[in-house]
Design an enzyme around this catalytic site. Structure first.
Site: not given
Length: 285
Positions: A18, A41, A98, A116, A141-142, A167
């Site tokens: 971060h 994510h 994030s 997400e 799905d990212g 991430d």
């Protein structure tokens, strides 16, 4: 996928990713052209450190809990200010994920897509940002979103600049790199002008050497590694630190990291004896 970030929110890995994320946003927002940010994510975006999940692990104690309330080291002040702003808005135990940090740091002309996979977390993500027209929450799905959403187009608007945070939970351990590298190779070819940040955990660091060779071979202009270890990497049973691989990092960003990471290592390291590393896997030409 069983991973729930609520158990780990605010831990030392979060503080690293971060603080670097905020620094990237600061540098990229210096240019007036709009920016597209993708969080692959994303989780729910805002966490409570007093809930049962966070309390069960207590990981935030060794992360954000070590960032002082006063006399904050200068490199950590943007992060401390962001956490304070989140708590002012959402309560004294709030911790910003994030997506919240991206929304906090970026501008009215920028756009943010957050992915997400877990539906209840995605529902919470949508609820947390329902009032922000810049933020789109996707229950998907990212990794596949990296292909679908890059290069970014929103309506008739196209974006020439981007920031992609990857991430993953690393539930599949080293196999996660296989999926991430495949997605990165495709994304770098489709949207080569973006900056990409891939987070990874460190248990036994020597096991990462083959991965670094593969990451260095990806079609990026530069590949930069930033790591903080809070204890020696001598046990495969715990996360001893973490790192970010930055593809196409902004100009002279390594110098900024060499100011930030020593401060992080001092604050986060067990008994103040953390270590840090900034290194080029592929230096810019």
């Amino acid at each position: 996928m069983n991973y729930r970030h609520a158990f780990h929110a605010g831990n030392h890995a979060d503080v690293l990713k971060h603080t670097v994320l905020l620094m990237l946003c600061e540098v990229l927002a210096d240019k007036p052209a709009p920016l597209f940010a993708l969080d692959t994510h994303a989780g729910r975006g805002i966490y409570r450190l007093d809930d049962a999940k966070a309390q069960r692990t207590g990981e935030a104690t060794g992360g954000v809990g070590r960032v002082p309330d006063s006399d904050v080291p200068i490199p950590l002040r943007p992060y401390a200010a962001a956490v304070a702003a989140c708590r002012a808005a959402h309560g004294p135990s709030a911790y910003p994920g994030s997506p919240w940090l991206l929304a906090h740091a970026l501008r009215a002309q920028d756009r943010i897509a957050c992915c997400e996979l877990q539906h209840d977390e995605a529902d919470a993500l949508r609820a947390n940002f329902a009032g922000d027209p810049r933020v789109a929450a996707h229950a998907r799905d990212g990794y596949t979103a990296m292909h679908a959403l890059l290069p970014p187009r929103i309506g008739t608007e196209r974006f020439g600049r981007g920031l992609v945070l990857i991430d993953p939970p690393f539930e599949s351990q080293m196999e996660e790199f296989d999926v991430a590298i495949t997605a990165l190779r495709d994304a770098l070819q489709r949207f080569p002008q973006a900056t990409y940040a891939l987070w990874y955990p460190i248990k036994l660091r020597r096991t990462l050497h083959p991965v670094f060779r593969r990451l260095a071979a990806l079609p990026a202009k530069s590949v930069l590694v930033a790591e903080v270890l809070v204890r020696p990497d001598d046990s495969p049973l715990r996360m001893n630190g973490s790192g970010l691989v930055l593809f196409n990092a902004p100009w002279k960003f390594d110098a900024r990291l060499r100011t930030l990471l020593p401060a992080l290592a001092r604050v986060l390291g067990d008994e103040g004896r953390g270590t840090w590393r900034v290194d080029w896997l592929k230096a810019p030409e």
